[in-house]
Motif scaffolding. Sequence first.
Motif, PDB file in Angstrom:
ATOM      1  N   THR A 260       0.814  -1.203   0.000  1.00 42.69           N
ATOM      2  CA  THR A 260       0.000   0.000   0.000  1.00 42.69           C
ATOM      3  C   THR A 260       0.852   1.260   0.000  1.00 42.69           C
ATOM      4  O   THR A 260       0.453   2.286  -0.541  1.00 42.69           O
ATOM      5  N   SER A 261       2.031   1.207   0.581  1.00 44.11           N
ATOM      6  CA  SER A 261       2.886   2.388   0.550  1.00 44.11           C
ATOM      7  C   SER A 261       3.423   2.637  -0.846  1.00 44.11           C
ATOM      8  O   SER A 261       3.624   3.775  -1.261  1.00 44.11           O
ATOM      9  N   SER A 264       0.332   4.144  -2.904  1.00 40.33           N
ATOM     10  CA  SER A 264      -0.479   5.204  -2.303  1.00 40.33           C
ATOM     11  C   SER A 264      -0.887   6.185  -3.376  1.00 40.33           C
ATOM     12  O   SER A 264      -0.146   6.495  -4.272  1.00 40.33           O
ATOM     13  N   VAL A 424     -12.561   2.141  -0.781  1.00 37.49           N
ATOM     14  CA  VAL A 424     -11.520   2.943  -0.138  1.00 37.49           C
ATOM     15  C   VAL A 424     -10.172   2.294  -0.421  1.00 37.49           C
ATOM     16  O   VAL A 424     -10.090   1.091  -0.701  1.00 37.49           O
ATOM     17  N   PRO A 425      -9.077   3.064  -0.370  1.00 32.73           N
ATOM     18  CA  PRO A 425      -7.763   2.495  -0.646  1.00 32.73           C
ATOM     19  C   PRO A 425      -7.414   1.346   0.299  1.00 32.73           C
ATOM     20  O   PRO A 425      -7.775   1.347   1.481  1.00 32.73           O
ATOM     21  N   SER A 427      -4.727   0.780   1.629  1.00 31.70           N
ATOM     22  CA  SER A 427      -3.903   1.281   2.731  1.00 31.70           C
ATOM     23  C   SER A 427      -4.745   1.695   3.936  1.00 31.70           C
ATOM     24  O   SER A 427      -4.245   1.777   5.048  1.00 31.70           O
ATOM     25  N   GLN A 428      -6.051   1.950   3.713  1.00 36.43           N
ATOM     26  CA  GLN A 428      -6.938   2.369   4.801  1.00 36.43           C
ATOM     27  C   GLN A 428      -7.822   1.217   5.298  1.00 36.43           C
ATOM     28  O   GLN A 428      -8.829   1.442   5.952  1.00 36.43           O
ATOM     29  N   ARG A 429      -7.439  -0.002   4.991  1.00 38.34           N
ATOM     30  CA  ARG A 429      -8.246  -1.174   5.329  1.00 38.34           C
ATOM     31  C   ARG A 429      -8.589  -1.234   6.816  1.00 38.34           C
ATOM     32  O   ARG A 429      -7.795  -0.851   7.663  1.00 38.34           O
ATOM     33  N   GLN A 430      -9.771  -1.724   7.094  1.00 37.89           N
ATOM     34  CA  GLN A 430     -10.247  -1.920   8.457  1.00 37.89           C
ATOM     35  C   GLN A 430     -10.945  -3.271   8.538  1.00 37.89           C
ATOM     36  O   GLN A 430     -11.399  -3.803   7.510  1.00 37.89           O
ATOM     37  N   ASP A 433     -13.776  -4.884   6.015  1.00 33.27           N
ATOM     38  CA  ASP A 433     -13.645  -4.515   4.609  1.00 33.27           C
ATOM     39  C   ASP A 433     -13.538  -5.776   3.743  1.00 33.27           C
ATOM     40  O   ASP A 433     -13.082  -6.825   4.198  1.00 33.27           O
ATOM     41  N   TYR A 482      -8.074  -1.268  -3.997  1.00 32.37           N
ATOM     42  CA  TYR A 482      -9.207  -0.730  -3.251  1.00 32.37           C
ATOM     43  C   TYR A 482      -9.952  -1.864  -2.575  1.00 32.37           C
ATOM     44  O   TYR A 482     -10.048  -2.978  -3.111  1.00 32.37           O
ATOM     45  N   ARG A 485     -16.018  -1.132   1.622  1.00 30.42           N
ATOM     46  CA  ARG A 485     -16.418  -0.941   3.019  1.00 30.42           C
ATOM     47  C   ARG A 485     -17.930  -0.835   3.071  1.00 30.42           C
ATOM     48  O   ARG A 485     -18.512   0.268   2.972  1.00 30.42           O
TER      49      ARG A 485
END
Length: 490
Positions: A260-261, A264, A424-425, A427-430, A433, A482, A485
């Motif tokens: 993810t970095s 980005s 959502v990207p 990198s912002q996974r929760q 998701d 992506y 969510r």
Amino acid sequence: MILSARSFSCGIVTVAVLGIGLSVVVAGPAQAAPSAPSWDDVKAAKSDAADAQQTVDELSDRLTSLQATADRAGVVEQQAGQAYALAASQQQEAKDTLADLAAQSKRAKGKADDSAGQVAALVVELSRTGGGDLSTTMLTDASDSGDLLYRVGTMSHLSERSATILAQARSDQKTVDSLADQQAVATTALSKATEATKTAFATANDVSADAQARVQKQQDQQDEVLRQLAYLKGTSVATESAYWSAQQAKAAETALAAQTSSTSGGGNSNSNNSSSDSGNTGGGSASGGTGTSTSPSTGGGTSTSPNTGSGSGTTTPSKPSTPAAPAPAPAPAPAKPSTPTPSKPSTPAPTTPAPAPSSPSKAAGAISYARGQLGKPYVLGGAGPNTWDCSGLVMMAYSSQGIATGGHNVVWQYNYFGSIGRLVPLSQRQPGDILFYSSNGTASGGYHDSIYTGNGMMVEAARPGVGVVERAVWTPSQLLPYVARPSGSL
């Protein structure tokens, strides 16, 4: 348990489904897994700390390599399964279309009969009042309503009212005829879709059967490595399995962070994405691993075999199984995406305003529901309660929370969440998701999805012989950049 590996030489498996060509590029020739130290080597190494550590490292490397090979091979099964899912979805669409046309035709026929009845009444009325050359013989001579409308239309002395009644009747009859033509086309389309579904199902099961023939040998090798590790370190197989799972979860989270970095800012595809899953190490890019599951081991009772990721739940052994008999096509999708059709790539970035966020507790509820299915078998088209495929598990997990996912299909689900601004990207996974895997870096190549549960873990309906498991996220070379969510704040 670690999903067993099997070797594939370089080749292409193509499944044609209703005009959709699915080409699965099989990595190959795959590098052979490093040879495991023999039991004599292990016993000899145990008395020397340096040798023992070196042997532990060698055994760990072999586990990693075996899992990577297994995961790479698993992609072939999942892509064949997705081809079947697409065919089954399109078959259901064809059924729905035909049923809708039948309903429209019935209503149109009723309206046309009413209109024809008004024309017949007009003939009687005008014949009684001396209306030109109209006569009641038209009613008895006409073979059907269409013939009656033709005969009346040839008359030259029609009033404006009479002409209006006739025009309406003609229009209604044209609607009936048009719908009949559409029904004929839809019937042919359904027949073709049904055949395509049968073909895709047979192909998917053939791929699975071929894989299952290779699974047991590799599983035995993995169990053997675990027993060697347990002996060398003075622990138990269960301890070594748990340790391996934890290490794989950490590795997955590290790989995700690196992925993810490097990506980005988004884009239509993530780095290292291609139609081939070769070159994976330390977990592979294909599915197939389970969480922590029990499997028989010689000389030690029941052993626990790891996979590329740690599983929080204990599942049944991954045993070769006979491919399932064809099941009825999946039930109509709860909702269909309004985005581009599955065969066309779509931009993954959200393009519409997001709906009002729902409670994050629904994400937790979906995870809980999915975990409640651990150990249940994978069956093509399965959407519960006792069998599952990947998109069926995702669909029903969120359906249990009152949230639609766009239908029973990986591509449809991704496109649906894109259409409502719920991507959502990565990198912002929760937790909660939805992760998507693609063979070409776009939605059109989607072949698998799962629910992220946090700390490098996910719940998935993996594939035949494995079923529903919680394991480490596969290394991210084929993850779309992506995630969806369905619930909670964006």
